[in-house]
Design a protein around this motif. Structure first.
Motif, PDB file in Angstrom:
ATOM      1  N   GLY A 217    -113.037 -79.641 -10.150  1.00 52.98           N
ATOM      2  CA  GLY A 217    -113.071 -78.317 -10.293  1.00 52.98           C
ATOM      3  C   GLY A 217    -112.150 -77.622  -9.701  1.00 52.98           C
ATOM      4  O   GLY A 217    -112.540 -76.350  -9.444  1.00 52.98           O
ATOM      5  N   ASN A 218    -110.956 -78.176  -9.554  1.00 47.77           N
ATOM      6  CA  ASN A 218    -109.862 -77.241  -8.756  1.00 47.77           C
ATOM      7  C   ASN A 218    -108.559 -76.910  -9.858  1.00 47.77           C
ATOM      8  O   ASN A 218    -107.373 -77.273  -9.225  1.00 47.77           O
ATOM      9  CB  ASN A 218    -109.550 -77.818  -7.631  1.00 47.77           C
ATOM     10  N   LEU A 219    -108.941 -77.006 -11.023  1.00 43.99           N
ATOM     11  CA  LEU A 219    -107.639 -76.860 -11.844  1.00 43.99           C
ATOM     12  C   LEU A 219    -107.000 -75.843 -11.697  1.00 43.99           C
ATOM     13  O   LEU A 219    -105.536 -75.764 -12.045  1.00 43.99           O
ATOM     14  CB  LEU A 219    -108.105 -77.081 -13.470  1.00 43.99           C
ATOM     15  N   LEU A 228    -102.425 -70.472 -16.861  1.00 43.24           N
ATOM     16  CA  LEU A 228    -103.819 -70.552 -16.796  1.00 43.24           C
ATOM     17  C   LEU A 228    -104.308 -69.179 -17.580  1.00 43.24           C
ATOM     18  O   LEU A 228    -105.133 -69.143 -18.528  1.00 43.24           O
ATOM     19  CB  LEU A 228    -104.536 -70.715 -15.554  1.00 43.24           C
ATOM     20  N   ASN A 229    -103.804 -67.912 -17.269  1.00 44.07           N
ATOM     21  CA  ASN A 229    -104.407 -66.780 -17.771  1.00 44.07           C
ATOM     22  C   ASN A 229    -103.677 -66.786 -19.055  1.00 44.07           C
ATOM     23  O   ASN A 229    -104.447 -66.129 -20.277  1.00 44.07           O
ATOM     24  CB  ASN A 229    -103.547 -65.587 -16.970  1.00 44.07           C
ATOM     25  N   ARG A 230    -102.461 -66.978 -19.666  1.00 45.85           N
ATOM     26  CA  ARG A 230    -102.118 -67.250 -20.933  1.00 45.85           C
ATOM     27  C   ARG A 230    -102.914 -67.986 -21.852  1.00 45.85           C
ATOM     28  O   ARG A 230    -103.236 -67.614 -23.142  1.00 45.85           O
ATOM     29  CB  ARG A 230    -100.444 -67.505 -21.103  1.00 45.85           C
ATOM     30  N   ALA A 231    -103.307 -69.407 -21.398  1.00 42.79           N
ATOM     31  CA  ALA A 231    -104.132 -70.074 -21.922  1.00 42.79           C
ATOM     32  C   ALA A 231    -105.432 -69.490 -22.091  1.00 42.79           C
ATOM     33  O   ALA A 231    -106.198 -69.717 -23.353  1.00 42.79           O
ATOM     34  CB  ALA A 231    -104.177 -71.427 -20.952  1.00 42.79           C
ATOM     35  N   ARG A 232    -106.141 -68.967 -21.148  1.00 46.44           N
ATOM     36  CA  ARG A 232    -107.378 -68.277 -21.459  1.00 46.44           C
ATOM     37  C   ARG A 232    -107.409 -67.271 -22.546  1.00 46.44           C
ATOM     38  O   ARG A 232    -108.345 -66.973 -23.305  1.00 46.44           O
ATOM     39  CB  ARG A 232    -107.705 -67.559 -20.004  1.00 46.44           C
ATOM     40  N   GLU A 233    -106.228 -66.249 -22.231  1.00 50.41           N
ATOM     41  CA  GLU A 233    -106.180 -65.133 -23.481  1.00 50.41           C
ATOM     42  C   GLU A 233    -106.013 -65.837 -24.896  1.00 50.41           C
ATOM     43  O   GLU A 233    -106.441 -65.302 -25.690  1.00 50.41           O
ATOM     44  CB  GLU A 233    -104.853 -64.458 -23.022  1.00 50.41           C
ATOM     45  N   GLU A 234    -105.330 -66.941 -25.091  1.00 52.40           N
ATOM     46  CA  GLU A 234    -104.972 -67.434 -26.325  1.00 52.40           C
ATOM     47  C   GLU A 234    -106.054 -68.102 -26.945  1.00 52.40           C
ATOM     48  O   GLU A 234    -106.442 -67.867 -28.162  1.00 52.40           O
ATOM     49  CB  GLU A 234    -104.093 -68.513 -26.222  1.00 52.40           C
ATOM     50  N   GLU A 239    -111.578 -71.687 -17.297  1.00 50.71           N
ATOM     51  CA  GLU A 239    -110.978 -72.919 -16.681  1.00 50.71           C
ATOM     52  C   GLU A 239    -111.777 -74.417 -17.134  1.00 50.71           C
ATOM     53  O   GLU A 239    -111.285 -75.482 -17.772  1.00 50.71           O
ATOM     54  CB  GLU A 239    -110.994 -72.823 -15.146  1.00 50.71           C
ATOM     55  N   THR A 240    -113.255 -74.250 -17.188  1.00 47.44           N
ATOM     56  CA  THR A 240    -113.920 -75.266 -17.607  1.00 47.44           C
ATOM     57  C   THR A 240    -113.743 -75.727 -19.075  1.00 47.44           C
ATOM     58  O   THR A 240    -113.619 -76.830 -19.451  1.00 47.44           O
ATOM     59  CB  THR A 240    -115.381 -75.221 -17.355  1.00 47.44           C
ATOM     60  N   GLU A 287     -98.242 -81.071 -18.731  1.00 51.47           N
ATOM     61  CA  GLU A 287     -96.947 -81.012 -17.789  1.00 51.47           C
ATOM     62  C   GLU A 287     -97.270 -80.073 -16.725  1.00 51.47           C
ATOM     63  O   GLU A 287     -96.555 -80.670 -15.372  1.00 51.47           O
ATOM     64  CB  GLU A 287     -95.895 -80.185 -18.714  1.00 51.47           C
ATOM     65  N   SER A 288     -98.239 -79.017 -16.615  1.00 51.29           N
ATOM     66  CA  SER A 288     -98.331 -78.351 -15.479  1.00 51.29           C
ATOM     67  C   SER A 288     -99.032 -79.210 -14.300  1.00 51.29           C
ATOM     68  O   SER A 288     -98.617 -79.114 -13.037  1.00 51.29           O
ATOM     69  CB  SER A 288     -99.349 -77.136 -16.013  1.00 51.29           C
ATOM     70  N   VAL A 289    -100.100 -80.048 -14.487  1.00 51.03           N
ATOM     71  CA  VAL A 289    -100.787 -80.863 -13.693  1.00 51.03           C
ATOM     72  C   VAL A 289     -99.910 -82.074 -13.165  1.00 51.03           C
ATOM     73  O   VAL A 289    -100.081 -82.470 -12.304  1.00 51.03           O
ATOM     74  CB  VAL A 289    -102.146 -81.169 -14.074  1.00 51.03           C
TER      75      VAL A 289
END
Length: 295
Positions: A217-219, A228-234, A239-240, A287-289
């Protein structure tokens, strides 16, 4: 509302509800409240509940069973996965007080009967050996599992935290097919995607039940906030949802074993199951993680 009872671990079983943290929800330790929670999940099409005899020192199975005893109609619809084979140090009755594994025939036979009684069910849908045991006598284990299946106590069997050669040794010594392997897989734990473990699951037709699918739960602490914000918007996923969508896209569609019992978190996970990430985004999250690009 009449619901059809599904069989097998199929793509129609998109999410497994983990019961390990039941004690983290004190309100759900009351049979009536837990029964309401179970009924709500069944209404969402989620009928697979994951247990183990060590969860809560055995209390999680009992609490679940109390809810089913209070509302027997739920027992006809709920399907239970449970596991046995680990003895925690504080449950070791020997002078050594050491965590260890137990897969002796008599121990597993008793564990199956004990789980049926605690859970108040007539059949364990899927019984798993919780960890590979170096002392396991495979012929004895196979006999116990085969007898439990022929008696109707267990519908199907699988393993948990096994490596390919470990599950193949068991599979080669029993006439029962292994349905699944439950092991860790998430954006925070990607090693099995690069060491042949994924391909072994696919080649042997074992469904992957992925525990800790949200990486603890800590991504948000592992993925840069701008990404993360761009992924949420797209995607419109939180996060879950992103973590579950990423996992579900892997070949074979690993089934997340969601540890959270929060209804909102469950809804986010279901939204992730129904979503497909663009391939570049899937790799950008990876790549990020990992903090490195793919080779």
């Amino acid at each position: 509302m009449e619901r059809a009872r599904a069989t097998g671990l199929t793509p129609e079983a998109p999410l497994i509800l983990g019961m390990m943290r039941l004690h983290d929800y004190p309100e759900l330790t009351r049979p009536s409240k837990l029964a309401e929670w179970i009924a709500a999940r069944l209404d969402e099409g989620l009928n697979l509940f994951d247990h183990a005899d060590i969860y809560g020192g055995g209390e999680c199975e009992r609490l679940f069973g109390d809810a089913l005893r209070a509302h027997p109609n739920l027992a006809r619809e709920a399907r239970v996965i449970t596991k046995a084979g680990i003895v925690a140090a504080n449950q070791d009755r020997s002078p050594w007080q050491v965590k260890h594994y137990r897969t002796e025939a008599g121990y597993l036979e008793t564990a199956i009967d004990r789980a049926l009684a605690a859970l108040a069910i007539e059949q364990i849908d899927t019984f798993l050996i919780h960890r590979p045991d170096p002392l396991m006598q495979v012929d004895d284990v196979a006999r116990v599992l085969e007898n439990a299946a022929s008696a109707g106590k267990v519908r199907q069997i699988g393993v948990s935290n096994f490596l390919p050669e470990q599950w193949r040794w068991l599979a080669g010594n029993t006439g029962l097919p292994l349905a699944c392997n439950q092991s860790e897989l998430s954006l925070a734990h990607t090693g099995p995607l690069f060491d042949g473990t994924l391909e072994a699951h696919l080649a042997d037709e074992l469904r992957w039940l992925a525990w800790s699918p949200l990486g603890g739960g800590n991504l948000a602490g592992r993925i840069p906030l701008d990404i993360l914000n761009r992924a949420r918007e797209e995607t419109g996923l939180d996060e879950t949802g992103l973590a579950i969508a990423w996992l579900h896209q892997i070949p074979g569609s690993p089934v997340p074993v969601l540890g959270s019992m929060n209804p909102g978190r469950i809804q986010s996970a279901l939204q992730g199951i129904r979503s497909t990430l663009p391939r570049p985004l899937w790799y950008r999250l990876l790549e990020s993680v990992r903090n490195q690009a793919v080779a």
